[in-house]
Structure formats: structure tokens, C-alpha cells
Design a protein around this motif. Structure first.
Motif, PDB file in Angstrom:
ATOM      1  N   ASN A  33       8.872   3.087  -1.009  1.00  0.00           N
ATOM      2  CA  ASN A  33       9.278   3.043  -2.344  1.00  0.00           C
ATOM      3  C   ASN A  33       9.693   1.582  -2.594  1.00  0.00           C
ATOM      4  OD1 ASN A  33       9.317   5.933  -2.649  1.00  0.00           O
ATOM      5  ND2 ASN A  33      11.323   6.123  -2.262  1.00  0.00           N
ATOM      6  N   ALA A  34       9.761   0.614  -1.830  1.00  0.00           N
ATOM      7  CA  ALA A  34      10.263  -0.780  -2.231  1.00  0.00           C
ATOM      8  C   ALA A  34       8.714  -1.382  -2.462  1.00  0.00           C
ATOM      9  CB  ALA A  34      10.652  -1.481  -0.970  1.00  0.00           C
ATOM     10  N   LYS A  35       7.680  -1.011  -2.017  1.00  0.00           N
ATOM     11  CA  LYS A  35       6.437  -1.422  -2.519  1.00  0.00           C
ATOM     12  C   LYS A  35       5.788  -0.397  -3.560  1.00  0.00           C
ATOM     13  CE  LYS A  35       5.202  -3.748   1.876  1.00  0.00           C
ATOM     14  NZ  LYS A  35       4.259  -3.776   2.888  1.00  0.00           N
ATOM     15  N   ASN A  36       6.351   0.682  -4.022  1.00  0.00           N
ATOM     16  CA  ASN A  36       5.861   1.377  -4.919  1.00  0.00           C
ATOM     17  C   ASN A  36       4.552   2.081  -4.604  1.00  0.00           C
ATOM     18  OD1 ASN A  36       8.076   0.890  -6.612  1.00  0.00           O
ATOM     19  ND2 ASN A  36       7.136  -0.574  -7.876  1.00  0.00           N
ATOM     20  N   THR A  37       4.256   2.353  -3.486  1.00  0.00           N
ATOM     21  CA  THR A  37       3.217   2.843  -2.910  1.00  0.00           C
ATOM     22  C   THR A  37       3.424   3.874  -2.073  1.00  0.00           C
ATOM     23  OG1 THR A  37       2.361   0.378  -2.812  1.00  0.00           O
ATOM     24  CG2 THR A  37       1.035   2.027  -1.575  1.00  0.00           C
ATOM     25  N   VAL A  38       2.226   5.083  -1.973  1.00  0.00           N
ATOM     26  CA  VAL A  38       2.105   5.876  -1.067  1.00  0.00           C
ATOM     27  C   VAL A  38       0.831   5.836  -0.227  1.00  0.00           C
ATOM     28  CG1 VAL A  38       1.084   7.637  -2.797  1.00  0.00           C
ATOM     29  CG2 VAL A  38       2.431   8.487  -0.957  1.00  0.00           C
ATOM     30  N   TYR A  39       0.688   6.441   0.803  1.00  0.00           N
ATOM     31  CA  TYR A  39      -0.460   6.220   1.830  1.00  0.00           C
ATOM     32  C   TYR A  39      -0.929   7.537   2.083  1.00  0.00           C
ATOM     33  CZ  TYR A  39       1.710   1.323   1.739  1.00  0.00           C
ATOM     34  OH  TYR A  39       2.178   0.282   1.566  1.00  0.00           O
ATOM     35  N   LEU A  40      -1.909   7.682   2.523  1.00  0.00           N
ATOM     36  CA  LEU A  40      -2.751   8.654   3.173  1.00  0.00           C
ATOM     37  C   LEU A  40      -3.380   8.190   4.372  1.00  0.00           C
ATOM     38  CD1 LEU A  40      -2.699  11.984   3.374  1.00  0.00           C
ATOM     39  CD2 LEU A  40      -5.126  11.653   2.086  1.00  0.00           C
ATOM     40  N   GLN A  41      -3.125   8.511   5.592  1.00  0.00           N
ATOM     41  CA  GLN A  41      -3.545   8.002   6.776  1.00  0.00           C
ATOM     42  C   GLN A  41      -4.532   9.121   7.223  1.00  0.00           C
ATOM     43  OE1 GLN A  41      -3.932   4.792   8.448  1.00  0.00           O
ATOM     44  NE2 GLN A  41      -5.405   5.940   9.693  1.00  0.00           N
ATOM     45  N   MET A  42      -6.063   8.912   7.189  1.00  0.00           N
ATOM     46  CA  MET A  42      -6.640  10.205   7.609  1.00  0.00           C
ATOM     47  C   MET A  42      -7.525   9.803   8.870  1.00  0.00           C
ATOM     48  SD  MET A  42      -8.273  10.859   3.804  1.00  0.00           S
ATOM     49  CE  MET A  42      -9.264   9.430   3.668  1.00  0.00           C
TER      50      MET A  42
END
Length: 123
Positions: A74-83
Motif C-alpha cells: 500500500n505504500a507503493k500503491n501496487t499489487v503484485y501477482l507472482q506466477m
């Protein structure tokens, strides 16, 4: 308003890995639960993974459990998807989405969408 921009897609061999990112701008990012969906040619958009606004709760489609991991910063306003352990059947356009309520597996419940990023897994 929330703007979402995905990145990290590409071409990878079966068994390989990719990490998708979805950067958000606009209204407070941490207020929104987030989801990743994919859509293959000729098929409907499908739920892949979801994460609550706090990051404490995550949800996965059965087809990706144990291979994909969703996370958020949330500090970087980013969500990730590790595949990981990618399969040819994972080939699709992957899109991230945001909604102001709890996580949902239904794409119709999401108000904000990114433009998508192509993931292609070769056999």
C-alpha cells in the motif's frame, strides 16, 4: 477515480515464472480490495486471485493455487501477482481490478480496471 496500470507480462517457457505489477493512482489505494483476472481468446474473463484492502486475506482460483501468489504494497500503491510453474493454459491477457468492498470473484463487481498485460506461455 482510480487508475490502474499493469506491467510485467511477456513470453515465457512452460515451468517459468513472471511477476505482474499493477500500479494505482487517484483515490486512496488502501481503501480498495483488488483482484487479478485473465481472459484467453474466445473465452470469458475469469478470476485468478484476490486480496483484501489490508492484505490479510487472499483468494485464488483452484487452477492457480500453489503456483500463484498475490500481494500488495500500500505504500507503493501496487499489487503484485507472482506466477510460478507457468503452464501453456495460463496464456491470456491479465488485468487487475479494484473495488471498494470485499474481495469478489465476479468481475462484474469491480468498478476500476487496468488495460491488461499479455502473458504467453510456450510449451
Amino acid at each position: 477515480q482510480v487508475q490502474l496500470v499493469e506491467s510485467g507480462g511477456g513470453l515465457v517457457q512452460a515451468g517459468g515464472s513472471l511477476r505482474l505489477s499493477c500500479a494505482a493512482s487517484g483515490r486512496t489505494f488502501s481503501d480498495y480490495s483488488r483482484g487479478w483476472f485473465h481472459q484467453a481468446p474466445g473465452k470469458e474473463r475469469e478470476f485468478v486471485a484476490g486480496i483484501s484492502w489490508s492484505g490479510d486475506n487472499t483468494y485464488y482460483a483452484d487452477s492457480v493455487k500453489g503456483r500463484f501468489t498475490i500481494s500488495r504494497d500500500n505504500a507503493k500503491n501496487t499489487v503484485y501477482l507472482q506466477m510460478n510453474s507457468l503452464k501453456p493454459e495460463d496464456t491470456a491477457v491479465y488485468s487487475c481490478a479494484a473495488r471498494t468492498y470485499g474481495t469478489s470473484r465476479d468481475p462484474n463487481d469491480y468498478k476500476y480496471w487496468g488495460q491488461g498485460t499479455q502473458v504467453t506461455v510456450s510449451s
